[in-house]
Design an enzyme around this catalytic site. Structure first.
Site, PDB file in Angstrom:
ATOM      1  N   CYS A   1       0.841  -1.196   0.000  1.00 50.50           N
ATOM      2  CA  CYS A   1       0.000   0.000   0.000  1.00 50.50           C
ATOM      3  C   CYS A   1       0.878   1.250   0.000  1.00 50.50           C
ATOM      4  CB  CYS A   1      -0.897  -0.021   1.238  1.00 50.50           C
ATOM      5  SG  CYS A   1      -1.923   1.442   1.425  1.00 50.50           S
TER       6      CYS A   1
ATOM      7  N   GLU B   1      -9.611  32.409   2.015  1.00 47.96           N
ATOM      8  CA  GLU B   1      -9.546  31.075   1.410  1.00 47.96           C
ATOM      9  C   GLU B   1     -10.077  31.180  -0.022  1.00 47.96           C
ATOM     10  OE1 GLU B   1      -9.129  27.530   0.180  1.00 47.96           O
ATOM     11  OE2 GLU B   1      -8.488  27.873   2.257  1.00 47.96           O
TER      12      GLU B   1
ATOM     13  N   CYS C   1       2.652  21.639   6.311  1.00 46.76           N
ATOM     14  CA  CYS C   1       2.664  20.186   6.122  1.00 46.76           C
ATOM     15  C   CYS C   1       3.827  19.767   5.236  1.00 46.76           C
ATOM     16  CB  CYS C   1       1.340  19.701   5.532  1.00 46.76           C
ATOM     17  SG  CYS C   1       0.956  20.420   3.921  1.00 46.76           S
TER      18      CYS C   1
END
Length: 458
Positions: A77, A332, A413
């Site tokens: 995976c 946003e 991130c």
């Protein structure tokens, strides 16, 4: 040295993607699934001038840091790159990765790294799963995850990172498809109906959402499927998303509610959020609360500050900040996300948060360049950014430097683009004050990071 050559090599390091790194006859080799300390027999798969890639054939002496993975599919995976590494060493790897990028890309020599925030139990933490649906070689319907760097489905209805309800839902959906001969989508031909099953779960509320993504507009015997799914405890929302495009994008533009509410609710801290199938919402609620509390601590708000939250999504960080700030402005690009943010503000009775649709690199400069009646430009005491992996736009960084807030809190991130952007900020009058890595994505090479930079001259 030729392709398919086999040799024994000791793994001495790990790359940013979790691959093992070793040397043989003066050449560096990258080996997927190998860990620091392994002595392994490997086979060459690709050669460059000074380095190459090899496949792990056999572990002759396992690393002392190897752990027994709970998932039988961890090597096939593409989801868990480092599940075979002990969790303690996973945290060390991530801390070292972030610090390395800050040194190498950012050019920082002194880095105020704080202890990494790991999880007590680093499995079954994901509140969202998107299972592709397909058929195997025998024509049976399967659900699972894609093998690494492919779109070949590895059958697995019970991911070690997901919640137990995932398997129950997939069993019902696939059982229904088999009984009523509902076809699975085939990416190569563009034929077939069911493409993905999206599942969301509210960890605090226990609410469940199921959204079937289909290559059409409806399912046969929809009422039967709905009736079977409704028996599951916590089922709150069942919908159908239509995506007829022949591409790799999961969700289409049209979503039709089949039963219940168009959203589920969940909490981060004391803030309640409504989450739709298309909402961006952090997948690890336990670590997200740690991350947001860290961002709030770094922002150092006392009720008098004006804060800009850029790339705000559905307002998750904005509403967290609004609890302590005088005024928060969120920006946003996704219009639906801004609608969600405004609704979430109203849901929590938060009146000091205002939201704008647009690119952060366009909205903030426009506001800054405008002057009010007193001739003053837009001002921020604190700016918070949580950009996508590509990091911040250059124009946005220029505007942040021009606005000169006291503090900038950068949530990232991707520590490589983080380091690049921090180099710009710290080259423009700021200094690196605090860095904390938060392990939001246990068993993978990915992580989140919260950084505080402050004006060098206060």
């Amino acid at each position: 040295m030729e392709k398919n050559t086999e040799f024994v090599m000791k793994i001495e390091d790990m790359g940013t993607a979790g691959e093992g790194i070793g040397k043989h006859e003066g050449m560096t080799f990258f080996v997927k699934d190998a860990l620091i300390g392994d002595v392994a027999r490997v086979r060459v798969t690709k050669l460059k001038k000074t380095y190459g890639y090899a496949r792990l054939m056999e572990i002759l002496e396992p690393s002392p840091d190897r752990a027994e993975p709970p998932c039988a599919f961890h090597r096939q995976c593409g989801g868990c790159q480092i599940q075979a590494l002990s969790y303690e060493k996973q945290l060390e790897f991530k801390q070292r990765k972030v610090e390395g990028n800050l040194r190498r890309i950012g050019g920082f020599s002194e880095i105020p790294m704080e202890p990494i925030a790991g999880m007590e139990y680093p499995f079954h933490y994901r509140n969202k799963a998107q299972f592709p649906i397909g058929t195997d070689a025998d024509g049976h319907i399967i659900a699972g995850f894609y093998a690494g760097r492919t779109h070949r489905i590895i059958p697995n209805r019970d991911c070690a990172l997901g919640v137990p309800q995932n398997r129950q839902i997939l069993d019902i959906v696939i059982g229904y498809m088999e009984r009523y001969h509902v076809t699975a989508y085939d990416e190569m031909s563009g034929q077939g109906l069911v493409r993905h099953v999206l599942i969301r779960y509210g960890f605090r509320t226990g609410e469940l959402m199921v959204c079937l993504i289909v290559n059409g507009s409806r399912l046969s015997h929809e009422d039967v499927l709905v009736k079977e799914l409704c028996v599951l405890p916590g089922m709150t929302s069942i919908s159908l998303n239509s995506n007829r495009e022949k591409n790799n994008v999961i969700l289409g533009k049209e979503t039709r509610l089949l039963w219940g509410q168009p959203y589920i609710t969940d909490y981060i801290g004391d803030v309640k959020y409504q989450i739709s199938p298309v909402s961006f919402y952090q997948v690890n609620p336990v670590q997200t609360e740690v991350m947001y509390k860290t961002a709030l601590e770094y922002a150092d708000l006392h009720g008098t500050e004006t804060v800009w939250d850029l790339y705000c999504g559905i307002g998750t960080i904005s509403l967290f900040l609004a609890q302590k700030a005088k005024q928060v402005y969120g920006v946003e690009i996704v219009a639906q996300a801004i609608e969600d943010a405004r609704r979430n503000a109203a849901l929590n009775g938060i009146e000091n948060a205002e939201f704008f649709v647009g690119k952060a690199e366009e909205v903030l400069p426009e506001f800054y360049e405008k002057e009010d009646r007193a001739g003053r430009k837009a001002y921020a005491d604190v700016i918070v950014v949580d950009p996508p992996r590509k990091g911040c736009d250059a124009r946005l960084l220029e505007t942040i430097l021009a606005m000169a807030p006291k503090r900038v809190v950068y949530v990232s991130c991707d520590s490589a683009t983080l380091a690049r952007d921090l180099k710009v900020l710290c080259g423009g009058g700021y200094r690196l004050a605090r860095v904390k890595v938060v392990d939001n994505f246990c068993q993978t090479v990915h992580t989140e990071c919260v950084v505080l930079v402050v004006r060098a001259v206060e």
